[in-house]
Design a protein around this motif. Structure first.
Motif, PDB file in Angstrom:
ATOM      1  N   GLY A 209     -19.028  -4.108  19.652  1.00 18.45           N
ATOM      2  CA  GLY A 209     -17.735  -3.814  19.014  1.00 18.45           C
ATOM      3  C   GLY A 209     -16.137  -3.643  19.552  1.00 18.45           C
ATOM      4  O   GLY A 209     -15.008  -2.544  20.078  1.00 18.45           O
ATOM      5  N   GLY A 210     -15.091  -4.662  19.804  1.00  9.19           N
ATOM      6  CA  GLY A 210     -13.846  -4.478  20.139  1.00  9.19           C
ATOM      7  C   GLY A 210     -12.875  -3.941  19.373  1.00  9.19           C
ATOM      8  O   GLY A 210     -12.222  -2.505  20.313  1.00  9.19           O
ATOM      9  N   GLY A 211     -12.970  -4.000  17.953  1.00  9.47           N
ATOM     10  CA  GLY A 211     -12.220  -3.089  17.240  1.00  9.47           C
ATOM     11  C   GLY A 211     -13.041  -2.350  16.900  1.00  9.47           C
ATOM     12  O   GLY A 211     -12.703  -0.701  17.518  1.00  9.47           O
ATOM     13  N   ILE A 212     -14.201  -1.423  16.856  1.00 12.68           N
ATOM     14  CA  ILE A 212     -15.014  -0.610  16.302  1.00 12.68           C
ATOM     15  C   ILE A 212     -16.530  -0.886  16.836  1.00 12.68           C
ATOM     16  O   ILE A 212     -17.449  -1.952  16.340  1.00 12.68           O
ATOM     17  CB  ILE A 212     -15.122  -0.326  14.281  1.00 12.68           C
ATOM     18  N   PHE A 213     -16.955   0.014  16.919  1.00  8.23           N
ATOM     19  CA  PHE A 213     -18.353   0.228  17.052  1.00  8.23           C
ATOM     20  C   PHE A 213     -19.271   1.692  16.893  1.00  8.23           C
ATOM     21  O   PHE A 213     -18.298   2.299  16.662  1.00  8.23           O
ATOM     22  CB  PHE A 213     -18.567  -0.068  18.832  1.00  8.23           C
ATOM     23  N   SER A 214     -20.185   1.089  16.112  1.00  6.79           N
ATOM     24  CA  SER A 214     -20.816   2.392  15.807  1.00  6.79           C
ATOM     25  C   SER A 214     -21.970   1.994  15.850  1.00  6.79           C
ATOM     26  O   SER A 214     -22.788   1.481  15.533  1.00  6.79           O
ATOM     27  CB  SER A 214     -20.360   2.179  13.822  1.00  6.79           C
ATOM     28  N   ILE A 215     -22.237   3.622  16.034  1.00 11.44           N
ATOM     29  CA  ILE A 215     -23.585   3.755  16.561  1.00 11.44           C
ATOM     30  C   ILE A 215     -24.594   5.022  15.672  1.00 11.44           C
ATOM     31  O   ILE A 215     -24.075   5.957  15.783  1.00 11.44           O
ATOM     32  CB  ILE A 215     -24.150   3.500  17.854  1.00 11.44           C
ATOM     33  N   GLN A 216     -25.764   5.186  15.336  1.00  7.68           N
ATOM     34  CA  GLN A 216     -26.245   6.096  14.699  1.00  7.68           C
ATOM     35  C   GLN A 216     -25.370   6.980  14.015  1.00  7.68           C
ATOM     36  O   GLN A 216     -25.773   8.350  13.548  1.00  7.68           O
ATOM     37  CB  GLN A 216     -27.209   6.624  15.553  1.00  7.68           C
ATOM     38  N   SER A 217     -25.188   5.892  12.822  1.00 16.14           N
ATOM     39  CA  SER A 217     -23.705   7.134  12.187  1.00 16.14           C
ATOM     40  C   SER A 217     -23.495   6.386  10.870  1.00 16.14           C
ATOM     41  O   SER A 217     -24.234   5.323  10.346  1.00 16.14           O
ATOM     42  CB  SER A 217     -22.490   6.518  12.659  1.00 16.14           C
ATOM     43  N   THR A 218     -22.886   7.178   9.635  1.00 15.20           N
ATOM     44  CA  THR A 218     -22.659   6.566   8.705  1.00 15.20           C
ATOM     45  C   THR A 218     -21.086   6.360   8.667  1.00 15.20           C
ATOM     46  O   THR A 218     -20.787   6.950   8.861  1.00 15.20           O
ATOM     47  CB  THR A 218     -22.403   7.340   7.063  1.00 15.20           C
ATOM     48  N   LEU A 219     -20.349   4.612   8.209  1.00 13.93           N
ATOM     49  CA  LEU A 219     -18.943   4.589   8.674  1.00 13.93           C
ATOM     50  C   LEU A 219     -18.932   4.058   6.908  1.00 13.93           C
ATOM     51  O   LEU A 219     -19.818   2.918   6.561  1.00 13.93           O
ATOM     52  CB  LEU A 219     -19.255   3.423   9.886  1.00 13.93           C
ATOM     53  N   ILE A 220     -17.688   4.257   6.634  1.00 15.81           N
ATOM     54  CA  ILE A 220     -16.875   3.869   5.239  1.00 15.81           C
ATOM     55  C   ILE A 220     -15.459   3.427   5.697  1.00 15.81           C
ATOM     56  O   ILE A 220     -14.672   4.122   6.139  1.00 15.81           O
ATOM     57  CB  ILE A 220     -16.806   4.598   4.529  1.00 15.81           C
ATOM     58  N   LEU A 221     -15.651   2.203   5.461  1.00 16.84           N
ATOM     59  CA  LEU A 221     -14.327   1.368   5.745  1.00 16.84           C
ATOM     60  C   LEU A 221     -13.375   0.406   4.958  1.00 16.84           C
ATOM     61  O   LEU A 221     -14.353  -0.217   3.514  1.00 16.84           O
ATOM     62  CB  LEU A 221     -14.628   0.533   6.681  1.00 16.84           C
ATOM     63  N   ARG A 222     -12.710   1.034   4.712  1.00 15.01           N
ATOM     64  CA  ARG A 222     -11.831   0.909   3.270  1.00 15.01           C
ATOM     65  C   ARG A 222     -10.478   0.403   3.480  1.00 15.01           C
ATOM     66  O   ARG A 222     -10.249   0.462   4.624  1.00 15.01           O
ATOM     67  CB  ARG A 222     -12.046   1.967   1.989  1.00 15.01           C
ATOM     68  N   ASN A 223      -9.972  -0.431   3.048  1.00 10.50           N
ATOM     69  CA  ASN A 223      -8.260  -1.066   2.720  1.00 10.50           C
ATOM     70  C   ASN A 223      -8.021  -1.696   3.873  1.00 10.50           C
ATOM     71  O   ASN A 223      -6.705  -0.647   4.058  1.00 10.50           O
ATOM     72  CB  ASN A 223      -7.785   0.249   1.622  1.00 10.50           C
ATOM     73  N   SER A 224      -8.343  -1.764   5.255  1.00  8.79           N
ATOM     74  CA  SER A 224      -8.287  -2.091   6.232  1.00  8.79           C
ATOM     75  C   SER A 224      -8.304  -3.409   6.694  1.00  8.79           C
ATOM     76  O   SER A 224      -9.238  -4.574   5.483  1.00  8.79           O
ATOM     77  CB  SER A 224      -8.640  -1.086   7.334  1.00  8.79           C
ATOM     78  N   ALA A 225      -7.254  -3.947   8.120  1.00 10.16           N
ATOM     79  CA  ALA A 225      -7.530  -5.121   8.055  1.00 10.16           C
ATOM     80  C   ALA A 225      -8.033  -4.929  10.293  1.00 10.16           C
ATOM     81  O   ALA A 225      -7.375  -4.333  10.641  1.00 10.16           O
ATOM     82  CB  ALA A 225      -5.912  -5.592   8.340  1.00 10.16           C
ATOM     83  N   ILE A 226      -9.089  -5.878  10.125  1.00 11.42           N
ATOM     84  CA  ILE A 226      -9.149  -6.005  11.015  1.00 11.42           C
ATOM     85  C   ILE A 226      -8.851  -7.661  12.078  1.00 11.42           C
ATOM     86  O   ILE A 226      -9.879  -8.235  12.018  1.00 11.42           O
ATOM     87  CB  ILE A 226     -11.074  -5.623  11.659  1.00 11.42           C
ATOM     88  N   SER A 227      -8.391  -7.530  12.967  1.00 11.47           N
ATOM     89  CA  SER A 227      -8.512  -8.733  13.701  1.00 11.47           C
ATOM     90  C   SER A 227      -7.507  -8.748  14.750  1.00 11.47           C
ATOM     91  O   SER A 227      -6.855  -7.519  15.488  1.00 11.47           O
ATOM     92  CB  SER A 227      -6.543  -9.349  12.631  1.00 11.47           C
ATOM     93  N   GLU A 228      -7.542 -10.611  15.563  1.00 16.13           N
ATOM     94  CA  GLU A 228      -7.455 -10.022  16.773  1.00 16.13           C
ATOM     95  C   GLU A 228      -7.863  -9.189  18.042  1.00 16.13           C
ATOM     96  O   GLU A 228      -8.059  -9.136  18.947  1.00 16.13           O
ATOM     97  CB  GLU A 228      -6.116 -10.817  16.833  1.00 16.13           C
ATOM     98  N   ASN A 229      -9.312  -9.060  17.295  1.00 16.15           N
ATOM     99  CA  ASN A 229     -10.278  -8.089  18.333  1.00 16.15           C
ATOM    100  C   ASN A 229     -10.980  -9.796  19.660  1.00 16.15           C
ATOM    101  O   ASN A 229     -11.708 -10.548  18.666  1.00 16.15           O
ATOM    102  CB  ASN A 229     -10.978  -7.344  17.472  1.00 16.15           C
TER     103      ASN A 229
END
Length: 357
Positions: A109-129
């Motif tokens: 999870g260089g950019g984002i790490f989610s554990i035992q969770s609910t995650l809603i990800l919208r309208n985003s740019a995840i780059s060069e991680n």
């Protein structure tokens, strides 16, 4: 009076307060626990920047609805474990309108790490991680079947992320959760295997709609991505184009997608175009995997449009209906006696005559 740091505002906030952050670059390592906050970058992510400056940028523990992080750039995060940019644990959170780039985690999870969770990800740019292991852009893990954790990704691009192993754009693994991906792109990510989008786990259900997997590169197999370990779901109106596997020359498969080890996947109205691998360049099904292909196009993939093969004495199975496959049945590679395919009704082998790039 405005607070000088975001962390100070968090510390002073009530359980469900809203924090508005003025434009600027904030060099911080923010920790939020047991508070359901809405943190908003007032002027948008291009001018409201959270910079980890060599540490994790922000982490959430035991936060729930209506928690939201909106309109920030998350950059220059670092973790010697997981979650260089954002770490989410035992939470329910929305990440909206973010630019998450140039973060690193030694593990996952260089950019984002989610554990035992609910995650809603919208309208985003995840780059060069980047990561030393898995999930350079986003790593989602949940195996707590007593909760209803889920992953929802909408209108988000994962591009140019690099990982040491797999799921370099997005990796969602565990037990018994649901993942929905809509209108998103996985572009030019690189790593060892299952590079663009990786979903796996017993009882994991997924749906991918109107998305693109383009130009991802794998040293070994499954450059665009794949599904395994009992996951089941479908892809609808998704383009899998120009992905390259087998860069290390080890003879591996799936420039496009892989369905493996008990996964069951339906591809409906999908295009597998110009992918490359040693075999099964468009799609490879193996190890007890099952793939259904309906109203889809396989064209320009090298080598093989589709392959079925075995792993650990379990064959792969594919069912093809109403699809356009270059070379017809000649484009299907059946690699052993344990593997089978059904060439159903309505299939053709005619140039699809694509217009434009």
């Amino acid at each position: 009076e405005p607070f000088a740091t975001v962390q100070k505002a968090v510390d002073m906030a009530g359980v469900q307060d809203t924090i508005h952050v003025h434009p600027g670059t904030y060099y911080e390592n923010i920790i939020i626990e047991n508070k359901n906050l809405f943190i908003n970058g007032q002027a948008g992510p291009s001018v409201t920047i959270l910079d980890g400056n060599g540490g994790r940028v922000i982490e959430f523990h035991n936060v729930n609805q209506p928690s939201m992080l909106k309109s920030f750039t998350i950059q220059n995060g670092y973790s010697e474990a997981n979650g260089g940019g954002i770490l989410i644990a035992d939470s329910h959170i929305r990440l909206i309108d973010l630019m998450v780039h140039d973060n690193y985690a030694f593990d996952d999870g260089g950019g984002i790490f989610s554990i035992q969770s609910t995650l809603i990800l919208r309208n985003s740019a995840i780059s060069e991680n980047s990561t030393g292991d898995d999930g350079a852009g986003l790593q989602f893990f949940s195996n707590d079947t007593t909760t209803d954790n889920f992953l929802e990704v909408d209108n988000t691009e994962f591009s140019n992320n690099e990982c040491g192993d797999e799921g370099c754009g997005l990796r969602a693994v565990g037990v018994g959760f649901e993942a929905n991906i809509t209108g998103s792109k996985f572009v030019e990510n690189s790593g060892s295997s299952y590079v663009g989008c990786r979903i796996a786990g017993e009882g994991v259900e997924f749906h991918i709609f109107n998305s693109e997997m383009i130009g991802n590169q794998a040293q070994q197999y499954a450059a665009a991505g794949g599904f395994s370990a009992g996951a089941n779901g479908f892809l609808y109106k998704t383009n899998i184009v120009g992905n390259i596997a087998n860069l290390d020359g080890s003879g591996t498969n799936s420039g496009g997608m892989s369905v493996w080890s008990g996964a069951e996947v339906l591809f409906l109205n999908c295009n597998f175009i110009d992918n490359q691998a040693a075999y099964g360049a468009g799609l490879t099904v193996g190890g007890g995997g099952l793939a259904g292909v309906i109203n889809s196009i396989f064209w320009g993939n090298s080598n093989d449009q589709l392959a079925v093969t075995s792993w650990e004495d379990m064959g792969g199975s594919a069912f093809i209906f109403y699809s356009d496959l270059q070379g017809g049945e000649e484009g299907i590679n059946v690699m052993d006696d344990l593997s089978t395919y059904v060439w159903g009704e309505g299939n053709i082998a005619l140039d699809p005559l694509f217009v434009g790039e």
